[in-house]
Motif scaffolding. Sequence first.
Motif, PDB file in Angstrom:
ATOM      1  N   ALA A 297       0.714  -1.087   0.071  1.00 41.82           N
ATOM      2  CA  ALA A 297       0.035   0.056   0.037  1.00 41.82           C
ATOM      3  C   ALA A 297       0.716   1.327   0.158  1.00 41.82           C
ATOM      4  N   TYR A 298       2.152   1.352  -0.719  1.00 44.15           N
ATOM      5  CA  TYR A 298       2.992   2.306  -0.678  1.00 44.15           C
ATOM      6  C   TYR A 298       2.702   3.103  -2.212  1.00 44.15           C
ATOM      7  N   SER A 299       1.712   2.900  -3.065  1.00 43.56           N
ATOM      8  CA  SER A 299       1.830   3.135  -4.313  1.00 43.56           C
ATOM      9  C   SER A 299       0.756   4.167  -4.777  1.00 43.56           C
ATOM     10  N   SER A 300       1.107   5.580  -4.519  1.00 36.32           N
ATOM     11  CA  SER A 300      -0.023   6.532  -4.723  1.00 36.32           C
ATOM     12  C   SER A 300      -0.283   6.565  -6.228  1.00 36.32           C
ATOM     13  N   VAL A 301       0.631   6.362  -7.033  1.00 41.44           N
ATOM     14  CA  VAL A 301       0.376   6.197  -8.651  1.00 41.44           C
ATOM     15  C   VAL A 301      -0.576   5.281  -8.928  1.00 41.44           C
ATOM     16  N   VAL A 302      -0.624   4.078  -8.363  1.00 41.90           N
ATOM     17  CA  VAL A 302      -1.766   2.847  -8.572  1.00 41.90           C
ATOM     18  C   VAL A 302      -2.846   3.294  -8.357  1.00 41.90           C
ATOM     19  N   GLU A 303      -2.912   4.033  -7.033  1.00 40.66           N
ATOM     20  CA  GLU A 303      -4.315   4.417  -6.510  1.00 40.66           C
ATOM     21  C   GLU A 303      -5.003   5.350  -7.614  1.00 40.66           C
ATOM     22  N   GLN A 304      -4.141   6.121  -8.182  1.00 41.79           N
ATOM     23  CA  GLN A 304      -4.594   7.127  -9.131  1.00 41.79           C
ATOM     24  C   GLN A 304      -5.089   6.566 -10.588  1.00 41.79           C
ATOM     25  N   THR A 305      -4.172   5.212 -10.751  1.00 39.43           N
ATOM     26  CA  THR A 305      -4.404   4.834 -12.016  1.00 39.43           C
ATOM     27  C   THR A 305      -5.618   3.668 -11.998  1.00 39.43           C
ATOM     28  N   ILE A 306      -5.729   2.789 -10.713  1.00 36.99           N
ATOM     29  CA  ILE A 306      -6.667   1.724 -10.942  1.00 36.99           C
ATOM     30  C   ILE A 306      -7.486   1.906  -9.646  1.00 36.99           C
ATOM     31  N   GLY A 307      -7.087   2.856  -8.832  1.00 33.59           N
ATOM     32  CA  GLY A 307      -8.049   2.889  -7.542  1.00 33.59           C
ATOM     33  C   GLY A 307      -7.677   2.391  -6.286  1.00 33.59           C
ATOM     34  N   ALA A 308      -8.310   2.802  -5.329  1.00 31.51           N
ATOM     35  CA  ALA A 308      -7.891   2.653  -3.971  1.00 31.51           C
ATOM     36  C   ALA A 308      -7.977   1.118  -3.578  1.00 31.51           C
ATOM     37  N   GLU A 309      -8.480   0.267  -4.304  1.00 32.73           N
ATOM     38  CA  GLU A 309      -8.934  -1.115  -4.038  1.00 32.73           C
ATOM     39  C   GLU A 309      -7.859  -2.021  -4.601  1.00 32.73           C
ATOM     40  N   ALA A 310      -6.705  -1.375  -5.121  1.00 31.19           N
ATOM     41  CA  ALA A 310      -5.809  -2.198  -5.904  1.00 31.19           C
ATOM     42  C   ALA A 310      -5.239  -3.394  -5.184  1.00 31.19           C
ATOM     43  N   LYS A 311      -4.930  -3.152  -3.775  1.00 35.70           N
ATOM     44  CA  LYS A 311      -4.179  -4.099  -3.117  1.00 35.70           C
ATOM     45  C   LYS A 311      -5.230  -5.093  -2.814  1.00 35.70           C
ATOM     46  N   GLN A 312      -6.329  -4.990  -2.511  1.00 37.10           N
ATOM     47  CA  GLN A 312      -7.367  -6.209  -2.327  1.00 37.10           C
ATOM     48  C   GLN A 312      -7.776  -6.929  -3.696  1.00 37.10           C
ATOM     49  N   GLN A 313      -7.913  -6.235  -4.603  1.00 36.06           N
ATOM     50  CA  GLN A 313      -7.904  -6.826  -5.930  1.00 36.06           C
ATOM     51  C   GLN A 313      -6.919  -7.730  -6.369  1.00 36.06           C
ATOM     52  N   GLN A 314      -5.804  -7.318  -5.907  1.00 35.16           N
ATOM     53  CA  GLN A 314      -4.447  -8.200  -6.145  1.00 35.16           C
ATOM     54  C   GLN A 314      -4.681  -9.349  -5.396  1.00 35.16           C
ATOM     55  N   ILE A 315      -4.916  -9.275  -4.081  1.00 33.81           N
ATOM     56  CA  ILE A 315      -4.854 -10.409  -3.163  1.00 33.81           C
ATOM     57  C   ILE A 315      -5.945 -11.387  -3.714  1.00 33.81           C
ATOM     58  N   GLU A 316      -6.822 -10.885  -3.938  1.00 31.29           N
ATOM     59  CA  GLU A 316      -8.074 -11.796  -4.312  1.00 31.29           C
ATOM     60  C   GLU A 316      -7.758 -12.482  -5.672  1.00 31.29           C
ATOM     61  N   TRP A 317      -7.171 -11.813  -6.516  1.00 31.58           N
ATOM     62  CA  TRP A 317      -6.647 -12.410  -7.789  1.00 31.58           C
ATOM     63  C   TRP A 317      -5.615 -13.679  -7.461  1.00 31.58           C
ATOM     64  N   LEU A 318      -4.705 -13.158  -6.820  1.00 28.31           N
ATOM     65  CA  LEU A 318      -3.619 -14.192  -6.501  1.00 28.31           C
ATOM     66  C   LEU A 318      -4.148 -15.399  -5.699  1.00 28.31           C
ATOM     67  N   THR A 319      -5.039 -15.151  -4.516  1.00 28.14           N
ATOM     68  CA  THR A 319      -5.506 -16.278  -4.051  1.00 28.14           C
ATOM     69  C   THR A 319      -6.546 -17.205  -4.754  1.00 28.14           C
ATOM     70  N   ALA A 320      -7.093 -16.560  -5.798  1.00 27.67           N
ATOM     71  CA  ALA A 320      -8.027 -17.551  -6.858  1.00 27.67           C
ATOM     72  C   ALA A 320      -7.075 -18.154  -7.784  1.00 27.67           C
ATOM     73  N   GLU A 321      -6.027 -17.450  -8.352  1.00 32.70           N
ATOM     74  CA  GLU A 321      -5.164 -18.114  -9.271  1.00 32.70           C
ATOM     75  C   GLU A 321      -4.188 -19.325  -8.532  1.00 32.70           C
ATOM     76  N   LEU A 322      -3.996 -19.301  -7.584  1.00 31.71           N
ATOM     77  CA  LEU A 322      -3.350 -20.105  -6.572  1.00 31.71           C
ATOM     78  C   LEU A 322      -4.100 -21.283  -6.200  1.00 31.71           C
ATOM     79  N   ALA A 323      -5.282 -20.992  -6.031  1.00 30.38           N
ATOM     80  CA  ALA A 323      -6.237 -21.989  -5.557  1.00 30.38           C
ATOM     81  C   ALA A 323      -6.545 -23.067  -6.721  1.00 30.38           C
ATOM     82  N   GLN A 324      -6.547 -22.385  -8.061  1.00 31.50           N
ATOM     83  CA  GLN A 324      -7.044 -23.280  -9.203  1.00 31.50           C
ATOM     84  C   GLN A 324      -5.810 -24.005  -9.862  1.00 31.50           C
ATOM     85  N   SER A 325      -4.482 -23.377  -9.508  1.00 32.05           N
ATOM     86  CA  SER A 325      -3.392 -23.770  -9.997  1.00 32.05           C
ATOM     87  C   SER A 325      -2.963 -25.297  -9.800  1.00 32.05           C
ATOM     88  N   THR A 326      -2.723 -26.267 -10.883  1.00 33.16           N
ATOM     89  CA  THR A 326      -2.449 -27.646 -10.627  1.00 33.16           C
ATOM     90  C   THR A 326      -1.086 -27.640 -11.289  1.00 33.16           C
TER      91      THR A 326
END
Length: 217
Positions: free
Chosen positions: A30-59
């Motif tokens: 949560a140290y990137s103000s550039v990202v917040e301005q670009t894709i929003g303040a929910e970027a961290k949570q979005q990334q966590i949810e993406w990685l969790t889902a991708e890892l869970a389905q990886s075989t």
Amino acid sequence: MPEFWYKQVFRSELGVTVDAFFIDTQIWRAYSSVVEQTIGAEAKQQQIEWLTAELAQSTADWKIVLGHHPVYSAGSHGISSVIFEELDPLMRQYGVQIMFAGHDHSKQLMMHRGLNYVISGAGGATARSKSNEYPVGSQKHIFEDHGFVGLSVCNSFTANLTFYNADGQEQATAILAATPPDASPEPGKPALANGDAVELAPVCGGVVMRDVDLVCP
């Protein structure tokens, strides 16, 4: 880089599969103000949810996470607290065998509770003073000269890690096993090579409580 976080899939002629998950640890911390301005303040949570889902389905035979900030390091920056507290348990839960990071300007391999932590940050700047913030006995290799680290996935059982200097000359090798790491989260901060003692996190009903001041009775 196609996105701030993304996955690449590799398959050898023999059918060995590798899922490589590229993440933005600056967003995670949560140290990137550039990202917040670009894709929003929910970027961290979005990334966590993406990685969790991708890892869970990886075989894949191999699961590798790559990001800038390390979990542990002997270099001046040492432990990245948020990465240690949030990403490390996630990688363990879903069987990630290797994490590649940079941040500190050196080349390192640490093996702790079955997970391989690789740092390859020696491409330009000079290494600084040491923090030695890594678990006691986990450091297998460290080089503070310029160079890089290469990984060759041989089969579904082992991979070869090679350390090179700036001239491309081999400095050391290590064999990494595809065996999943210990899936249980770290019960607090382990004893570190710099002399810091174990810091156990409070536990409630068998669940490790992080970043809390109160423990249930």
